[in-house]
Design an enzyme around this catalytic site. Structure first.
Site, PDB file in Angstrom:
ATOM      1  N   ASN A   1       0.853  -1.191   0.000  1.00 64.09           N
ATOM      2  CA  ASN A   1       0.000   0.000   0.000  1.00 64.09           C
ATOM      3  C   ASN A   1       0.889   1.241   0.000  1.00 64.09           C
ATOM      4  OD1 ASN A   1       0.598   0.768   2.843  1.00 64.09           O
ATOM      5  ND2 ASN A   1      -0.303  -1.237   3.211  1.00 64.09           N
TER       6      ASN A   1
ATOM      7  N   ASP B   1      -4.287  -6.370   4.861  1.00 61.90           N
ATOM      8  CA  ASP B   1      -5.314  -7.249   5.428  1.00 61.90           C
ATOM      9  C   ASP B   1      -5.272  -8.636   4.804  1.00 61.90           C
ATOM     10  OD1 ASP B   1      -6.506  -5.469   7.268  1.00 61.90           O
ATOM     11  OD2 ASP B   1      -7.376  -4.363   5.598  1.00 61.90           O
TER      12      ASP B   1
ATOM     13  N   LYS C   1       9.147 -17.290 -10.652  1.00 62.80           N
ATOM     14  CA  LYS C   1       8.403 -16.178 -11.271  1.00 62.80           C
ATOM     15  C   LYS C   1       7.214 -16.716 -12.080  1.00 62.80           C
ATOM     16  CE  LYS C   1       8.913 -12.646 -14.755  1.00 62.80           C
ATOM     17  NZ  LYS C   1       9.713 -12.169 -15.869  1.00 62.80           N
TER      18      LYS C   1
ATOM     19  N   PHE D   1      -4.731   3.265  14.661  1.00 63.61           N
ATOM     20  CA  PHE D   1      -5.043   4.267  13.638  1.00 63.61           C
ATOM     21  C   PHE D   1      -6.182   3.705  12.796  1.00 63.61           C
ATOM     22  CE2 PHE D   1      -2.172   7.928  12.876  1.00 63.61           C
ATOM     23  CZ  PHE D   1      -1.403   7.827  14.013  1.00 63.61           C
TER      24      PHE D   1
ATOM     25  N   LYS E   1     -13.713  -0.018  15.310  1.00 65.28           N
ATOM     26  CA  LYS E   1     -12.372  -0.592  15.526  1.00 65.28           C
ATOM     27  C   LYS E   1     -11.946  -0.489  16.992  1.00 65.28           C
ATOM     28  CE  LYS E   1     -11.022   0.026  10.786  1.00 65.28           C
ATOM     29  NZ  LYS E   1     -10.386   0.795   9.754  1.00 65.28           N
TER      30      LYS E   1
ATOM     31  N   LYS F   1     -11.043  -4.011  18.682  1.00 63.35           N
ATOM     32  CA  LYS F   1      -9.627  -4.250  18.981  1.00 63.35           C
ATOM     33  C   LYS F   1      -9.266  -3.887  20.428  1.00 63.35           C
ATOM     34  CE  LYS F   1      -8.739  -3.421  14.082  1.00 63.35           C
ATOM     35  NZ  LYS F   1      -7.739  -3.631  13.064  1.00 63.35           N
TER      36      LYS F   1
HETATM   37  O1  PMT Z   1       2.973   6.137   6.554  1.00 65.32           O
HETATM   38  P1  PMT Z   1       2.401   7.449   6.027  1.00 65.32           P
HETATM   39  O2  PMT Z   1       2.645   7.627   4.552  1.00 65.32           O
HETATM   40  O3  PMT Z   1       2.809   8.637   6.860  1.00 65.32           O
HETATM   41  O4  PMT Z   1       0.794   7.333   6.149  1.00 65.32           O
HETATM   42  C1  PMT Z   1       0.194   7.329   7.413  1.00 65.32           C
HETATM   43  C2  PMT Z   1      -0.976   6.338   7.480  1.00 65.32           C
HETATM   44  C3  PMT Z   1      -2.069   6.746   6.521  1.00 65.32           C
HETATM   45  C4  PMT Z   1      -0.472   4.917   7.127  1.00 65.32           C
HETATM   46  C5  PMT Z   1      -1.484   6.347   8.972  1.00 65.32           C
HETATM   47  O5  PMT Z   1      -1.894   7.641   9.300  1.00 65.32           O
HETATM   48  C6  PMT Z   1      -2.629   5.383   9.181  1.00 65.32           C
HETATM   49  O6  PMT Z   1      -3.793   5.686   8.988  1.00 65.32           O
HETATM   50  N1  PMT Z   1      -2.284   4.124   9.591  1.00 65.32           N
HETATM   51  C7  PMT Z   1      -3.234   3.006   9.755  1.00 65.32           C
HETATM   52  C8  PMT Z   1      -3.474   2.338   8.430  1.00 65.32           C
HETATM   53  C9  PMT Z   1      -4.398   1.135   8.555  1.00 65.32           C
HETATM   54  O7  PMT Z   1      -3.973   0.049   8.293  1.00 65.32           O
HETATM   55  O8  PMT Z   1      -5.591   1.397   8.988  1.00 65.32           O
HETATM   56  P2  PMT Z   1      -6.768   0.295   9.173  1.00 65.32           P
HETATM   57  O9  PMT Z   1      -7.972   1.108   9.447  1.00 65.32           O
HETATM   58  O10 PMT Z   1      -6.783  -0.646   8.010  1.00 65.32           O
HETATM   59  O11 PMT Z   1      -6.319  -0.542  10.442  1.00 65.32           O
HETATM   60  C10 PMT Z   1      -6.760  -0.211  11.763  1.00 65.32           C
HETATM   61  C11 PMT Z   1      -5.662  -0.484  12.765  1.00 65.32           C
HETATM   62  O12 PMT Z   1      -5.443  -1.908  12.843  1.00 65.32           O
HETATM   63  C12 PMT Z   1      -4.323   0.145  12.447  1.00 65.32           C
HETATM   64  O13 PMT Z   1      -3.774   0.615  13.638  1.00 65.32           O
HETATM   65  C13 PMT Z   1      -3.501  -1.008  11.881  1.00 65.32           C
HETATM   66  O14 PMT Z   1      -2.094  -0.872  12.162  1.00 65.32           O
HETATM   67  C14 PMT Z   1      -4.084  -2.224  12.610  1.00 65.32           C
HETATM   68  N2  PMT Z   1      -4.059  -3.466  11.833  1.00 65.32           N
HETATM   69  C15 PMT Z   1      -4.724  -3.571  10.650  1.00 65.32           C
HETATM   70  C16 PMT Z   1      -4.727  -4.775   9.968  1.00 65.32           C
HETATM   71  C17 PMT Z   1      -4.040  -5.889  10.517  1.00 65.32           C
HETATM   72  N3  PMT Z   1      -3.976  -7.038   9.889  1.00 65.32           N
HETATM   73  N4  PMT Z   1      -3.372  -5.743  11.678  1.00 65.32           N
HETATM   74  C18 PMT Z   1      -3.379  -4.564  12.343  1.00 65.32           C
HETATM   75  O15 PMT Z   1      -2.766  -4.447  13.411  1.00 65.32           O
END
Ligand code: PMT
Length: 397
Positions: A207, A276, A286, A320, A334, A338
């Site tokens: 991503n 995810d 390949k 986040f 979330k 979580k």
């Molecule tokens: O890195 P930059 O370019 O500065 O960009 C910043 C950012 C956009 C990445 C950051 O601000 C941000 O939003 N990070 C969270 C991105 C994310 O994966 O969001 P989510 O809504 O999909 O996940 C929710 C939370 O679960 C996040 O804290 C994530 O780290 C966590 N997660 C998600 C999926 C997974 N399999 N395991 C996790 O722990």
């Protein structure tokens, strides 16, 4: 009272970069005295340093002799911190051997202030055993070193030995001077950047995360005295020099490392954009192009944050949420799913927010449903706000 920093300059091609560093330090209100070796004055005229530092430049032990005063001792006594930037193999070697034969080496040996070297030299010189032994020895005596960066050097060689960016050196200095030590003795585990999920030896799914948000939090936490464990996906950023950095690629690797260090942490901030899904199979060879369409089967990755929520106890857990619509609704879901203390929600479709930029537009949503929304601010400012909020959840804070 303003802090006094002595910036020692020894003779290398990176001398000009010290001008930018001093300009940043001056703008932040530090008093600066520049001390130059004779060789350094051949790279950049001391007048430039005099103008930028708004102070006279010390370059000769006897030049400014005032009756009854020994300049290098007076200087040495008044310093809160001394940094040598760039630090050549020569000045490192001199200090390691107790040689004091010019104004810079005498000042270094005379001061009780924190001493930092930012080495910059050719890779072969930097990796030379004698230089490395000198560095190791000085570290045992409490001298701090900022790791040089790798890349194309002025001499055309490629390798380690470049002066790191002045932003990194600036952050290092301010973290050592530690204006606000409110997170001292706390350990903060931060995840940053993307994960990458391999399809075959050539291709992967990822991503747009650059790591900027997570690295800003790491730097601010260090500035506030915390021990930082930074678990990072691949980025092009230089990590904060004082962080313990664990590099990972996949979500599974991140899961393993986060759980390995979880017990050490008081606060966990999960900024990383974790994939995810991952391809069900990582092809060892390949995948050859053909005229047929290709269907890739994806399977779910483990939700790392959710797994931490299940074993949380009294640790502060911050997530986040990156969304493109219904930000607050999804973010609230979330928090519950979580088991978070609070979540930082950013709408990644807004200009100046989310991936890649130096700013963010975010809301902090707490488990009691309280929402605080912020305008567009720098990721560093947001980092400080997140840390202050997280600190308030610490037991005995
Ligand atoms: O890195 P930059 O370019 O500065 O960009 C910043 C950012 C956009 C990445 C950051 O601000 C941000 O939003 N990070 C969270 C991105 C994310 O994966 O969001 P989510 O809504 O999909 O996940 C929710 C939370 O679960 C996040 O804290 C994530 O780290 C966590 N997660 C998600 C999926 C997974 N399999 N395991 C996790 O722990």
């Amino acid at each position: 009272m303003k802090k006094h920093i002595i910036v020692g300059i020894s003779g290398g091609i990176a001398v000009y970069k010290a001008l930018d560093l001093i300009s940043k330090l001056k703008k932040s209100g530090y008093d600066i005295t520049v001390v130059m070796t004779e060789n350094a004055t051949k790279f950049v005229n001391p007048i430039s340093f005099e103008i930028i530092s708004q102070n006279y430049v010390v370059k000769d032990t006897f030049e400014n002799y005032v009756k009854g005063k020994v300049e290098h001792i007076e200087l040495a006594k008044s310093a809160d911190l001394l940094i040598v930037v760039p630090a050549t193999a020569n000045i490192i070697g001199k200090v390691a051997n107790g040689i004091a034969d010019d104004i810079l080496s005498t000042t270094i040996l005379a001061t009780k202030a924190t001493k930092i070297f930012a080495p910059a030299m050719n890779t072969m010189m930097y990796e030379n055993d004698i230089v490395q032994d000198n560095i190791k020895y000085l570290k045992t005596k409490g001298y701090k070193f900022i790791e040089p960066a790798s890349g194309m050097l002025a001499c055309g060689d490629v390798g380690k030995g470049k002066l790191p960016s002045t932003d990194i050196i600036y952050d290092y200095i301010t973290s050592v001077l530690n204006i606000n030590q409110d997170l001292k003795d706390r350990t903060i585990l931060i995840t940053a950047g993307p994960t990458i999920e391999p399809i075959d030896p050539m291709r992967y799914i990822t991503n747009h995360s650059t790591g900027k948000m997570g690295y800003s939090i790491a730097q601010c936490a260090i500035n506030r005295g915390a021990n930082v464990i930074l678990i990072s996906g691949p980025t092009n950023l230089d990590p904060p020099p004082l962080a313990k950095v664990i590099n990972i690629k996949t979500a599974n690797e991140m899961y393993t490392q986060v759980h390995k260090y979880f017990n050490e942490a008081d606060i966990v901030i999960k900024t990383a954009a974790v994939a995810d899904y991952r391809p069900e199979l990582e092809q060892k060879e390949k995948i050859k192009k053909s005229d047929d369409n290709l269907t890739l089967k994806l399977v779910s990755n483990k939700d790392i944050l959710k797994s931490l929520g299940e074993i949380k106890k009294d640790k502060v857990l911050v997530g986040f949420a990156a969304e493109t619509r219904d930000l607050i609704t999804y973010a609230k879901e979330k928090i519950l799913k979580k088991n978070l203390d609070f979540i930082v929600a950013n709408d990644i479709s807004r200009e100046g927010a989310g991936f890649g930029v130096d700013t963010n537009i975010a809301s902090i949503i707490k488990s009691n449903d309280e929402i605080i929304s912020y305008p567009k601010i720098s990721k560093s400012e947001l980092a400080d706000i997140i840390l202050t909020e997280a600190k308030s959840y610490l037991p005995h804070s």
